[in-house]
Design a protein around this motif. Structure first.
Motif, PDB file in Angstrom:
ATOM      1  N   LYS A  45       0.838  -1.199   0.000  1.00  0.00           N
ATOM      2  CA  LYS A  45       0.000   0.000   0.000  1.00  0.00           C
ATOM      3  C   LYS A  45       0.869   1.245   0.000  1.00  0.00           C
ATOM      4  O   LYS A  45       1.969   1.239   0.539  1.00  0.00           O
ATOM      5  CB  LYS A  45      -0.904   0.019   1.242  1.00  0.00           C
ATOM      6  N   GLY A  46       0.350   2.297  -0.586  1.00  0.00           N
ATOM      7  CA  GLY A  46       1.080   3.558  -0.581  1.00  0.00           C
ATOM      8  C   GLY A  46       0.216   4.661  -1.140  1.00  0.00           C
ATOM      9  O   GLY A  46      -0.991   4.505  -1.322  1.00  0.00           O
ATOM     10  N   GLN A  47       0.846   5.802  -1.406  1.00  0.00           N
ATOM     11  CA  GLN A  47       0.154   6.933  -2.018  1.00  0.00           C
ATOM     12  C   GLN A  47       0.983   7.415  -3.195  1.00  0.00           C
ATOM     13  O   GLN A  47       2.212   7.418  -3.134  1.00  0.00           O
ATOM     14  CB  GLN A  47       0.007   8.078  -1.002  1.00  0.00           C
ATOM     15  N   ILE A  48       0.304   7.773  -4.268  1.00  0.00           N
ATOM     16  CA  ILE A  48       0.980   8.389  -5.416  1.00  0.00           C
ATOM     17  C   ILE A  48       0.334   9.760  -5.576  1.00  0.00           C
ATOM     18  O   ILE A  48      -0.842   9.863  -5.948  1.00  0.00           O
ATOM     19  CB  ILE A  48       0.813   7.542  -6.695  1.00  0.00           C
ATOM     20  N   LEU A  49       1.075  10.778  -5.237  1.00  0.00           N
ATOM     21  CA  LEU A  49       0.538  12.144  -5.200  1.00  0.00           C
ATOM     22  C   LEU A  49      -0.011  12.546  -6.568  1.00  0.00           C
ATOM     23  O   LEU A  49       0.689  12.440  -7.572  1.00  0.00           O
ATOM     24  CB  LEU A  49       1.651  13.109  -4.766  1.00  0.00           C
ATOM     25  N   GLY A  50      -1.265  12.971  -6.594  1.00  0.00           N
ATOM     26  CA  GLY A  50      -1.871  13.444  -7.836  1.00  0.00           C
ATOM     27  C   GLY A  50      -2.410  12.349  -8.739  1.00  0.00           C
ATOM     28  O   GLY A  50      -2.991  12.622  -9.798  1.00  0.00           O
ATOM     29  N   LYS A  51      -2.244  11.089  -8.326  1.00  0.00           N
ATOM     30  CA  LYS A  51      -2.671   9.951  -9.140  1.00  0.00           C
ATOM     31  C   LYS A  51      -4.172   9.976  -9.446  1.00  0.00           C
ATOM     32  O   LYS A  51      -4.597   9.716 -10.579  1.00  0.00           O
ATOM     33  CB  LYS A  51      -2.308   8.642  -8.422  1.00  0.00           C
ATOM     34  N   GLY A  52      -4.971  10.317  -8.435  1.00  0.00           N
ATOM     35  CA  GLY A  52      -6.430  10.311  -8.615  1.00  0.00           C
ATOM     36  C   GLY A  52      -6.864  11.228  -9.744  1.00  0.00           C
ATOM     37  O   GLY A  52      -7.648  10.852 -10.609  1.00  0.00           O
ATOM     38  N   ALA A  53      -6.313  12.451  -9.737  1.00  0.00           N
ATOM     39  CA  ALA A  53      -6.676  13.430 -10.770  1.00  0.00           C
ATOM     40  C   ALA A  53      -6.201  12.969 -12.144  1.00  0.00           C
ATOM     41  O   ALA A  53      -6.919  13.089 -13.145  1.00  0.00           O
ATOM     42  CB  ALA A  53      -6.088  14.795 -10.423  1.00  0.00           C
ATOM     43  N   ILE A  54      -4.982  12.420 -12.201  1.00  0.00           N
ATOM     44  CA  ILE A  54      -4.436  11.952 -13.486  1.00  0.00           C
ATOM     45  C   ILE A  54      -5.286  10.802 -14.037  1.00  0.00           C
ATOM     46  O   ILE A  54      -5.694  10.817 -15.197  1.00  0.00           O
ATOM     47  CB  ILE A  54      -2.959  11.515 -13.325  1.00  0.00           C
ATOM     48  N   ASN A  55      -5.568   9.813 -13.190  1.00  0.00           N
ATOM     49  CA  ASN A  55      -6.336   8.642 -13.653  1.00  0.00           C
ATOM     50  C   ASN A  55      -7.748   9.029 -14.086  1.00  0.00           C
ATOM     51  O   ASN A  55      -8.289   8.483 -15.049  1.00  0.00           O
ATOM     52  CB  ASN A  55      -6.388   7.565 -12.575  1.00  0.00           C
ATOM     53  N   ASN A  56      -8.351   9.968 -13.372  1.00  0.00           N
ATOM     54  CA  ASN A  56      -9.689  10.441 -13.718  1.00  0.00           C
ATOM     55  C   ASN A  56      -9.679  11.087 -15.102  1.00  0.00           C
ATOM     56  O   ASN A  56     -10.459  10.720 -15.988  1.00  0.00           O
ATOM     57  CB  ASN A  56     -10.166  11.441 -12.665  1.00  0.00           C
ATOM     58  N   ARG A  57      -8.767  12.014 -15.308  1.00  0.00           N
ATOM     59  CA  ARG A  57      -8.745  12.770 -16.571  1.00  0.00           C
ATOM     60  C   ARG A  57      -8.345  11.885 -17.762  1.00  0.00           C
ATOM     61  O   ARG A  57      -8.924  11.976 -18.839  1.00  0.00           O
ATOM     62  CB  ARG A  57      -7.824  13.985 -16.440  1.00  0.00           C
ATOM     63  N   VAL A  58      -7.353  11.025 -17.528  1.00  0.00           N
ATOM     64  CA  VAL A  58      -6.879  10.123 -18.581  1.00  0.00           C
ATOM     65  C   VAL A  58      -7.990   9.136 -18.970  1.00  0.00           C
ATOM     66  O   VAL A  58      -8.268   8.911 -20.151  1.00  0.00           O
ATOM     67  CB  VAL A  58      -5.607   9.384 -18.110  1.00  0.00           C
ATOM     68  N   THR A  59      -8.629   8.545 -17.961  1.00  0.00           N
ATOM     69  CA  THR A  59      -9.725   7.599 -18.213  1.00  0.00           C
ATOM     70  C   THR A  59     -10.828   8.248 -19.033  1.00  0.00           C
ATOM     71  O   THR A  59     -11.290   7.691 -20.033  1.00  0.00           O
ATOM     72  CB  THR A  59     -10.314   7.075 -16.885  1.00  0.00           C
ATOM     73  N   ASN A  60     -11.253   9.432 -18.617  1.00  0.00           N
ATOM     74  CA  ASN A  60     -12.362  10.106 -19.292  1.00  0.00           C
ATOM     75  C   ASN A  60     -12.010  10.430 -20.743  1.00  0.00           C
ATOM     76  O   ASN A  60     -12.840  10.267 -21.647  1.00  0.00           O
ATOM     77  CB  ASN A  60     -12.756  11.380 -18.546  1.00  0.00           C
ATOM     78  N   TYR A  61     -10.779  10.849 -20.954  1.00  0.00           N
ATOM     79  CA  TYR A  61     -10.341  11.172 -22.314  1.00  0.00           C
ATOM     80  C   TYR A  61     -10.355   9.923 -23.202  1.00  0.00           C
ATOM     81  O   TYR A  61     -10.887   9.931 -24.311  1.00  0.00           O
ATOM     82  CB  TYR A  61      -8.939  11.791 -22.276  1.00  0.00           C
ATOM     83  N   LEU A  62      -9.782   8.825 -22.663  1.00  0.00           N
ATOM     84  CA  LEU A  62      -9.693   7.587 -23.454  1.00  0.00           C
ATOM     85  C   LEU A  62     -11.067   6.964 -23.688  1.00  0.00           C
ATOM     86  O   LEU A  62     -11.329   6.396 -24.751  1.00  0.00           O
ATOM     87  CB  LEU A  62      -8.740   6.598 -22.779  1.00  0.00           C
ATOM     88  N   MET A  63     -11.956   7.076 -22.696  1.00  0.00           N
ATOM     89  CA  MET A  63     -13.325   6.553 -22.875  1.00  0.00           C
ATOM     90  C   MET A  63     -14.007   7.283 -24.037  1.00  0.00           C
ATOM     91  O   MET A  63     -14.727   6.670 -24.830  1.00  0.00           O
ATOM     92  CB  MET A  63     -14.141   6.738 -21.590  1.00  0.00           C
ATOM     93  N   GLN A  64     -13.764   8.595 -24.141  1.00  0.00           N
ATOM     94  CA  GLN A  64     -14.387   9.354 -25.228  1.00  0.00           C
ATOM     95  C   GLN A  64     -13.767   8.991 -26.583  1.00  0.00           C
ATOM     96  O   GLN A  64     -14.468   8.932 -27.597  1.00  0.00           O
ATOM     97  CB  GLN A  64     -14.279  10.857 -24.936  1.00  0.00           C
ATOM     98  N   VAL A  65     -12.468   8.731 -26.591  1.00  0.00           N
ATOM     99  CA  VAL A  65     -11.806   8.246 -27.821  1.00  0.00           C
ATOM    100  C   VAL A  65     -12.468   6.927 -28.249  1.00  0.00           C
ATOM    101  O   VAL A  65     -12.789   6.723 -29.430  1.00  0.00           O
ATOM    102  CB  VAL A  65     -10.288   8.035 -27.582  1.00  0.00           C
ATOM    103  N   LEU A  66     -12.687   6.032 -27.290  1.00  0.00           N
ATOM    104  CA  LEU A  66     -13.268   4.714 -27.591  1.00  0.00           C
ATOM    105  C   LEU A  66     -14.728   4.819 -28.039  1.00  0.00           C
ATOM    106  O   LEU A  66     -15.150   4.109 -28.954  1.00  0.00           O
ATOM    107  CB  LEU A  66     -13.142   3.802 -26.372  1.00  0.00           C
TER     108      LEU A  66
END
Length: 235
Positions: A40-61
């Motif tokens: 277990k750990g923390q990756i600073l800013g990961k939540g925001a990155i994964n959210n934005r990246v996911t949403n962008y790729l979902m729209q591409v798909l």
């Protein structure tokens, strides 16, 4: 739309009910886990990155004919998605040997396959998400044969679209995990996320790892790798 009480918390996200029975709000966390939650750990800013990246790729798909649960990005960490019942299968597509495949099959990382492979694991933390085949999935009533065929077809379509997308930003899509869900009317759609948490990304030139393996393997530079992938994906 009004956000109501929290209905679920997973390793990487929280899900909230809304006043629309067809929609939920997903909030991404910075928490990181590996090896079925043992690390277990923390990756600073990961939540925001994964959210934005996911949403962008979902729209591409979506534009390429893959139905997804994406509805609307609210802010850096929060997104409204269709409420689905998740099919309890993790669907793993592999283009290049790496990770658990290399360990299991006793081969080195980096072998480029002539065609992609697909495997299923049973989404069950207590059992450690064991690998199963389609016959097991049907026997356990996790999905029907028709649903498995639809999932396979969609998963390979996702691979075709994303491989080409990442090639254009000098990234090899090594392998990735998908999850699918069923909407109220039984339609199967792509759900969960597509991010450095769920994909293996290697720089095409240097083969540098730009994904969660940097966290899993204590390689350092985790935040930088995630930020670099967001920069390449969102331009």
């Amino acid at each position: 739309m009004t956000v109501l009480e929290q209905i679920y918390e997973g390793k990487a996200k929280k899900v909230f009910k809304t006043d629309d029975p067809e929609l939920v709000l997903v909030s991404y966390k910075d928490d990181a886990t590996a090896f079925n939650g043992l690390k277990k750990g923390q990756i600073l800013g990961k939540g925001a990155i994964n959210n934005r990246v996911t949403n962008y790729l979902m729209q591409v798909l979506e534009k390429e004919g893959v139905p997804t649960h994406f509805v609307e990005e609210i802010n850096d960490r929060e997104t409204v998605v269709k409420k689905v019942s998740i099919v309890p299968l993790e669907v793993i597509i592999r283009n290049i040997s790496a990770g658990s495949f290399s360990k299991r099959c006793g081969v080195e990382e980096g072998i480029v396959f002539d065609e992609p492979t697909i495997e299923f694991s049973y989404k069950n933390d207590d059992l450690g998400d064991p690998l199963i085949n389609a016959y097991h999935a049907v026997a356990l009533k996790l999905a029907t044969w028709d649903e498995i065929e639809t999932i396979k077809k969609l998963a390979f379509r996702v691979n075709d679209v994303l491989k080409a997308f990442f090639k254009a930003v000098n990234v090899d899509l090594v392998d990735f995990k998908l999850e699918f869900g069923k909407t109220a009317d039984g339609t199967i759609v792509l759900a969960d996320e597509i991010s450095p948490d769920t994909c293996r990304f290697w720089d095409s030139t240097t083969h540098e790892k730009l994904d969660k393996d940097r966290f899993r393997r204590d390689l350092g530079g985790v935040e930088d790798a995630y930020a670099e992938m967001m920069r390449r994906i969102l331009g």
